[in-house]
Design a protein around this motif. Structure first.
Motif, PDB file in Angstrom:
ATOM      1  N   UNK A  54     -28.111  11.827 -12.213  1.00  0.00           N
ATOM      2  CA  UNK A  54     -28.744  12.903 -13.209  1.00  0.00           C
ATOM      3  C   UNK A  54     -29.463  13.972 -12.499  1.00  0.00           C
ATOM      4  N   UNK A  55     -29.814  15.008 -13.287  1.00  0.00           N
ATOM      5  CA  UNK A  55     -30.443  15.996 -12.943  1.00  0.00           C
ATOM      6  C   UNK A  55     -32.112  15.750 -13.025  1.00  0.00           C
ATOM      7  N   UNK A  96     -33.504   5.806 -13.273  1.00  0.00           N
ATOM      8  CA  UNK A  96     -32.423   5.399 -12.328  1.00  0.00           C
ATOM      9  C   UNK A  96     -32.876   5.290 -11.128  1.00  0.00           C
ATOM     10  N   UNK A  97     -33.785   6.295 -10.559  1.00  0.00           N
ATOM     11  CA  UNK A  97     -34.233   6.189  -9.297  1.00  0.00           C
ATOM     12  C   UNK A  97     -35.450   4.938  -9.143  1.00  0.00           C
ATOM     13  N   UNK A  98     -36.178   4.783 -10.167  1.00  0.00           N
ATOM     14  CA  UNK A  98     -37.204   3.769 -10.244  1.00  0.00           C
ATOM     15  C   UNK A  98     -36.642   2.333 -10.322  1.00  0.00           C
ATOM     16  N   UNK A  99     -35.688   2.050 -11.009  1.00  0.00           N
ATOM     17  CA  UNK A  99     -35.049   0.793 -11.650  1.00  0.00           C
ATOM     18  C   UNK A  99     -33.649   0.603 -10.741  1.00  0.00           C
ATOM     19  N   UNK A 100     -32.927   1.607 -10.385  1.00  0.00           N
ATOM     20  CA  UNK A 100     -31.760   1.280  -9.922  1.00  0.00           C
ATOM     21  C   UNK A 100     -30.640   1.539 -11.166  1.00  0.00           C
ATOM     22  N   UNK A 101     -29.414   2.057 -10.873  1.00  0.00           N
ATOM     23  CA  UNK A 101     -28.451   2.534 -11.970  1.00  0.00           C
ATOM     24  C   UNK A 101     -28.343   1.708 -13.039  1.00  0.00           C
TER      25      UNK A 101
END
Length: 314
Positions: free
Chosen positions: A36-37, A49-54
């Motif tokens: 994502x942007x 997504x960065x914190x949790x994983x995709x």
């Protein structure tokens, strides 16, 4: 299952060299944290997504705010490694890197049971060797086109480097380093060594321009050389061969295949702390994280959210 996979990998290597216009890429770049942007004005999907994983981020999409906060609180307790009730940038960076590598550890978990043949929680070199090479060693003539003794010797050398305590038994972390050496600092030298052995055809310990291009491109007299080959020659002269001696040494080879990329996890950790640190003390309390739960995990305010996707850890 594993032996056919080994054959497949070997055949893929042959297939790659049989296509003159296909470029072989050896560079190991750090995976992006999200597809994502990263624009908080448009939304926090990148941060989720960065914190949790995709994959894990998707499980929060349809939860109520209450359930999202409850699960996030449990995650905060895991991130707080020193249990001082605060989350630092460093702890957050470690967590983000772990979340992003979850796919890699899932892959190791899937293979683990195949190699741990006695189910004792470790994989010995003998177990790995027997599962991977047993059939070929029993009948060396089975596949005369491949030198499995050489492949096995390379694997044993890498296994011993991954085996940090030298007991010839790999735990999960050591086995992960063996399978994914490019992700571990203590394994980077063996990645370079294996690359040199693959490309350095004249055995002088260096990679010259001819060897560099030859690893990526197989020339066919009947076909015109693709444009990217000329571009790679320029890359070699301008950037790969830093000391301009006409060849790459070990250090230059490492810079090529294991570049020092921008640390996305560190940048994201700084961003999350900056956006959530209300008292500006440089660290996050659980309350500060939960107050910004929409930044970290998000949710949908639906009545049925609590009944949706659940994991044992929650």
């Amino acid at each position: 299952m594993l032996r056919p996979l080994l054959m497949c990998l070997a055949l893929c290597a042959v297939y790659a060299t049989s296509k003159p216009t296909e470029k072989k890429v050896r560079i190991h770049h750090e995976e992006p944290l999200s597809s994502r942007e990263h624009d908080d004005v448009k939304g926090f999907e990148y941060d989720h997504e960065a914190f949790l994983g995709r994959e894990e981020a998707k499980t929060f999409d349809d939860l109520t705010p209450q359930e999202s906060k409850r699960r996030l609180g449990m995650i905060v307790d895991k991130i707080d490694a020193d249990k001082d009730s605060f989350v630092t940038e460093e702890e957050l960076k470690v967590w983000i890197k772990k979340a992003q590598k979850r796919y890699m550890h899932d892959n190791v978990d899937r293979q683990w049971k195949d190699f741990d043949t006695n189910s004792d929680g470790t994989i010995t070199w003998e177990e790995y060797k027997n599962v991977t090479y047993g059939t070929y060693l029993d009948d060396p003539a089975a596949d005369e086109g491949y030198n499995y003794q050489h492949m096995m010797a390379r694997d044993e050398r890498r296994f011993k480097i991954a085996d940090k305590n030298g007991d010839l038994m790999a735990d999960k972390e050591e086995f992960t380093a063996f399978l994914h050496p490019e992700d571990y600092d203590h394994m980077k030298e063996i990645v370079v060594q294996e690359t040199l052995e693959d490309i350095d055809k004249n055995g002088d310990g260096f990679i010259d321009l001819k060897e560099y291009i030859g690893d990526m491109y197989t020339h066919d007299e009947e076909m015109e050389e693709p444009d990217w080959v000329a571009s790679e020659r320029e890359q070699f002269a301008e950037f790969r061969d830093k000391n301009k001696d006409g060849k790459m040494d070990r250090e230059e080879t490492m810079d090529w295949i294991l570049p020092s990329d921008y640390d996305h996890a560190e940048a994201e950790a700084k961003h999350l702390v900056y956006e959530s640190d209300l008292d500006k003390d440089g660290r996050l309390s659980k309350e500060e994280v939960l107050n910004k739960y929409d930044l970290f995990v998000g949710s949908q305010a639906t009545d049925f959210g609590e009944a949706l996707v659940r994991h044992d850890e929650f």
